[in-house]
Write a protein that holds these residues in place. Sequence first.
Motif, PDB file in Angstrom:
ATOM      1  N   PRO A 112       3.483  -4.355  11.706  1.00  0.00           N
ATOM      2  CA  PRO A 112       2.226  -4.823  11.933  1.00  0.00           C
ATOM      3  C   PRO A 112       2.109  -2.648  11.182  1.00  0.00           C
ATOM      4  CG  PRO A 112       3.504  -5.005  13.547  1.00  0.00           C
ATOM      5  CD  PRO A 112       4.318  -5.440  12.542  1.00  0.00           C
ATOM      6  N   GLN A 113       1.734  -2.343  11.412  1.00  0.00           N
ATOM      7  CA  GLN A 113       1.134  -1.017  10.358  1.00  0.00           C
ATOM      8  C   GLN A 113      -0.164  -0.399  11.227  1.00  0.00           C
ATOM      9  OE1 GLN A 113       3.416   0.992   8.524  1.00  0.00           O
ATOM     10  NE2 GLN A 113       2.308   2.381   9.251  1.00  0.00           N
ATOM     11  N   SER A 151       5.087   5.766   1.063  1.00  0.00           N
ATOM     12  CA  SER A 151       3.648   4.369   0.657  1.00  0.00           C
ATOM     13  C   SER A 151       2.607   5.312   1.768  1.00  0.00           C
ATOM     14  CB  SER A 151       4.275   3.064   1.137  1.00  0.00           C
ATOM     15  OG  SER A 151       5.035   2.283  -0.013  1.00  0.00           O
ATOM     16  N   LEU A 152       2.774   6.232   2.867  1.00  0.00           N
ATOM     17  CA  LEU A 152       2.157   6.029   4.085  1.00  0.00           C
ATOM     18  C   LEU A 152       1.770   7.794   3.744  1.00  0.00           C
ATOM     19  CD1 LEU A 152       3.698   5.378   7.108  1.00  0.00           C
ATOM     20  CD2 LEU A 152       2.050   4.394   6.132  1.00  0.00           C
ATOM     21  N   THR A 153       2.658   8.842   2.431  1.00  0.00           N
ATOM     22  CA  THR A 153       1.741   9.653   1.963  1.00  0.00           C
ATOM     23  C   THR A 153       1.169   9.188   0.850  1.00  0.00           C
ATOM     24  OG1 THR A 153       4.668  10.870   2.476  1.00  0.00           O
ATOM     25  CG2 THR A 153       2.887  11.425   0.646  1.00  0.00           C
ATOM     26  N   CYS A 173       3.761  -4.573  -2.024  1.00  0.00           N
ATOM     27  CA  CYS A 173       3.171  -5.288  -1.142  1.00  0.00           C
ATOM     28  C   CYS A 173       1.838  -5.663  -0.984  1.00  0.00           C
ATOM     29  CB  CYS A 173       3.674  -4.932   0.326  1.00  0.00           C
ATOM     30  SG  CYS A 173       3.575  -3.703   0.851  1.00  0.00           S
ATOM     31  N   GLY A 174       0.686  -4.408  -1.385  1.00  0.00           N
ATOM     32  CA  GLY A 174      -0.411  -4.269  -1.627  1.00  0.00           C
ATOM     33  C   GLY A 174      -1.137  -3.381  -0.741  1.00  0.00           C
ATOM     34  N   ILE A 175      -0.364  -2.132   0.465  1.00  0.00           N
ATOM     35  CA  ILE A 175      -0.477  -1.883   0.852  1.00  0.00           C
ATOM     36  C   ILE A 175      -1.873  -0.210   0.266  1.00  0.00           C
ATOM     37  CG2 ILE A 175       1.644  -0.284   0.966  1.00  0.00           C
ATOM     38  CD1 ILE A 175      -0.174  -0.023   3.758  1.00  0.00           C
ATOM     39  N   GLN A 176      -1.045   0.203  -0.668  1.00  0.00           N
ATOM     40  CA  GLN A 176      -2.532   0.845  -1.536  1.00  0.00           C
ATOM     41  C   GLN A 176      -3.750   0.677  -1.712  1.00  0.00           C
ATOM     42  OE1 GLN A 176      -1.253   4.166  -0.843  1.00  0.00           O
ATOM     43  NE2 GLN A 176       0.802   3.972  -1.066  1.00  0.00           N
ATOM     44  N   ALA A 177      -3.843  -1.010  -2.421  1.00  0.00           N
ATOM     45  CA  ALA A 177      -4.965  -1.689  -2.243  1.00  0.00           C
ATOM     46  C   ALA A 177      -5.713  -1.567  -1.136  1.00  0.00           C
ATOM     47  CB  ALA A 177      -4.809  -2.650  -3.201  1.00  0.00           C
ATOM     48  N   LEU A 178      -4.989  -2.194  -0.188  1.00  0.00           N
ATOM     49  CA  LEU A 178      -5.622  -2.496   1.737  1.00  0.00           C
ATOM     50  C   LEU A 178      -6.055  -1.146   1.691  1.00  0.00           C
ATOM     51  CD1 LEU A 178      -3.179  -3.798   2.838  1.00  0.00           C
ATOM     52  CD2 LEU A 178      -5.262  -4.931   2.645  1.00  0.00           C
ATOM     53  N   ARG A 179      -5.106  -0.088   1.599  1.00  0.00           N
ATOM     54  CA  ARG A 179      -6.570   1.729   2.283  1.00  0.00           C
ATOM     55  C   ARG A 179      -7.292   2.252   0.703  1.00  0.00           C
ATOM     56  NH1 ARG A 179      -4.184   5.255   5.315  1.00  0.00           N
ATOM     57  NH2 ARG A 179      -6.321   6.841   5.161  1.00  0.00           N
ATOM     58  N   VAL A 232      -5.123   4.597  -8.696  1.00  0.00           N
ATOM     59  CA  VAL A 232      -3.967   5.574  -7.325  1.00  0.00           C
ATOM     60  C   VAL A 232      -2.903   4.232  -7.349  1.00  0.00           C
ATOM     61  CG1 VAL A 232      -4.742   3.752  -5.260  1.00  0.00           C
ATOM     62  CG2 VAL A 232      -3.088   5.092  -4.996  1.00  0.00           C
ATOM     63  N   SER A 233      -1.369   5.566  -8.076  1.00  0.00           N
ATOM     64  CA  SER A 233      -1.082   4.122  -8.191  1.00  0.00           C
ATOM     65  C   SER A 233       0.785   4.938  -7.367  1.00  0.00           C
ATOM     66  CB  SER A 233       0.035   4.408  -9.683  1.00  0.00           C
ATOM     67  OG  SER A 233       1.013   3.971 -10.515  1.00  0.00           O
ATOM     68  N   ASN A 234       2.095   4.187  -6.428  1.00  0.00           N
ATOM     69  CA  ASN A 234       3.223   4.779  -6.308  1.00  0.00           C
ATOM     70  C   ASN A 234       4.180   3.952  -7.080  1.00  0.00           C
ATOM     71  OD1 ASN A 234       5.180   5.545  -4.847  1.00  0.00           O
ATOM     72  ND2 ASN A 234       4.950   4.519  -3.202  1.00  0.00           N
ATOM     73  N   PRO A 235       3.889   4.969  -8.470  1.00  0.00           N
ATOM     74  CA  PRO A 235       4.939   4.201  -9.517  1.00  0.00           C
ATOM     75  C   PRO A 235       5.835   3.846  -9.391  1.00  0.00           C
ATOM     76  CG  PRO A 235       4.384   6.371  -9.952  1.00  0.00           C
ATOM     77  CD  PRO A 235       3.826   5.853  -8.778  1.00  0.00           C
ATOM     78  N   PRO A 236       6.842   2.662  -9.882  1.00  0.00           N
ATOM     79  CA  PRO A 236       8.276   3.201 -10.045  1.00  0.00           C
ATOM     80  C   PRO A 236       8.532   3.958 -10.818  1.00  0.00           C
ATOM     81  CG  PRO A 236       7.929   1.312 -11.725  1.00  0.00           C
ATOM     82  CD  PRO A 236       6.279   1.670 -11.058  1.00  0.00           C
ATOM     83  N   PHE A 237       9.118   5.458 -10.010  1.00  0.00           N
ATOM     84  CA  PHE A 237       9.284   6.487 -10.806  1.00  0.00           C
ATOM     85  C   PHE A 237      10.791   7.170 -10.757  1.00  0.00           C
ATOM     86  CE2 PHE A 237       7.950   7.842  -6.328  1.00  0.00           C
ATOM     87  CZ  PHE A 237       8.569   8.467  -5.640  1.00  0.00           C
ATOM     88  N   VAL A 238      11.413   6.972  -9.593  1.00  0.00           N
ATOM     89  CA  VAL A 238      12.774   6.722  -9.598  1.00  0.00           C
ATOM     90  C   VAL A 238      13.628   7.252 -11.406  1.00  0.00           C
ATOM     91  CG1 VAL A 238      15.210   5.876  -8.592  1.00  0.00           C
ATOM     92  CG2 VAL A 238      12.461   5.967  -7.388  1.00  0.00           C
ATOM     93  N   ILE A 239      14.150   8.122 -11.236  1.00  0.00           N
ATOM     94  CA  ILE A 239      15.283   8.272 -12.332  1.00  0.00           C
ATOM     95  C   ILE A 239      16.830   7.520 -12.150  1.00  0.00           C
ATOM     96  CG2 ILE A 239      15.584  10.180 -13.743  1.00  0.00           C
ATOM     97  CD1 ILE A 239      13.944  12.115 -12.597  1.00  0.00           C
ATOM     98  N   THR A 240      16.691   6.837 -13.213  1.00  0.00           N
ATOM     99  CA  THR A 240      18.080   5.996 -13.097  1.00  0.00           C
ATOM    100  C   THR A 240      18.413   5.822 -14.328  1.00  0.00           C
ATOM    101  OG1 THR A 240      16.308   4.420 -12.003  1.00  0.00           O
ATOM    102  CG2 THR A 240      18.329   3.740 -12.393  1.00  0.00           C
TER     103      THR A 240
END
Length: 509
Positions: A112-113, A151-153, A173-179, A232-240
């Motif tokens: 639950p969130q 995600s919350l940010t 998981c869809g959290i941004q789309a839900l928001r 809106v995007s929380n993209p896979p931005f981690v530099i790897t």
Amino acid sequence: MRAALPDPDAALCRDLATDLRAAGFASAALRGAWGESADTAIARGLRSPAVRALAGREDALAVLGRLLVLGMRQPLPLVDLALPGTRAEGLVRLGLAAIDGDDVVPTAIVRPQSFVDEHGEGEWWVASDLDEAALGGPLPEDHVLGVGGASLTLASLQLPTPAERGLDIGVGCGIQALRARRNVAHVVATDISDRALAFTRLNALLNAVEGIETRSGSLFGPVAGERFDRVVSNPPFVITPRVEGVPAYEYRDGGLVGDDLVAAFVTEVGAHLAPGGVAQLLGNWESRAGVDGLDRVRAWVAASTVPLDAWVVEREALDPLAYAELWVRDGGTLAGSPGFAALIDAWTIDFAEREVTSIGFGYILLRRPETGGPTLDRYERIPQALPDGGLGRHLADALDAHDALARLDDGELAASIVVVAPDVTEARHQLPGAEAPTLIELRQGAGFGRSLIVDPGLAALVGACDGDLPVGVLIDAIAELLEVDAGELRDDLLPRVRELVFTGFLRLA
């Protein structure tokens, strides 16, 4: 790589929602069951305090807390009692569990969130893959992340104003789309992971949220030729590092070198924004070969085929070693465990070869002007802790203030009435016995929680902005009081009034 989740059955999702509601499966109830300290420990990947708190309990809330939140196997009869409509078999059909003899073994978590926005308080159930604590080791590369801090940010940054068409890139998981659906009529959600798209569809059905359409593909490929009012995007931005032996986690690694994925998003998104449309994303950017990270982001914006307003905020910056340690641990490889040092070396060697000296993290807001060219060009570092509450309304108000100010020349601004925002306070510091303060500070209790050192002229103007007299009249009175030239004081104060209105210290009446 695991197979995608089964396409979620709508009737089963309704049954599960009914069962969860009947069991009181909510964040406040769970927090009450295992305590605040255990709740904090879960957020840090430690489940043992919660396990101890629930020891001996076989009620529905405790059984579901262990099974769906902590990711622990539970006896089949207890699960069937806790979920009388869904039963363990229904969880299996939804891809959330498996049956092993007399036990139900979770294959995903459902947590639950709770949230608060301008529509009021609410709560979602969000399903995602098992985390490190439940798995007892590193994550699979196709892991679908649940709701984390980033995600919350981003959810709190989303503008709370209504719009028709939205796009969520890298939906997870869809959290941004839900928001987004709280304010946007229809949302297209894309991801390269079919597993992520299935979780998004499941979470939309579980929470009875309509109007989310999922599409498979990378970046803007699935929406070629389309335009949106919100992106809106929380993209896979981690530099790897792109070397053998370094896991490429889908949820955080876009498969490109360095910060190229964020650069690609920034340079391409303008073509997919409707006039007046806004894109918001989180990202990393490198300070590289003597070029500051924010200056590199500025160059990406300039390279857009569609001119864009830009507001970029860097919240923190890490050196290469600290950045490497953060993301190696994030993947479940802890210091001292096998492979930790080799992974750290891979990251630091990659940064050294590309002359990276620091990596910034922050927020990017881009807007396609409705008419004319860009007028907002703001790049800043705001490292301080933020006040409680989301930034979405503050960002929306700042954009409105910017647009209003852009329509006013200095004469019109001087004829305007402004008022002090209710969250603004003033602090004066002076030596004991001194007649005048040595420092005057304005503090903001909302928004970005800014703190400004101001001179007596600006302090006097802000203090007098009670909604009664126009700015120009106040400046003239202050000039007379301070015995300075009124024209010079106007030239000094009006640009700073514009800044205070944009940042939210003052408001146009």
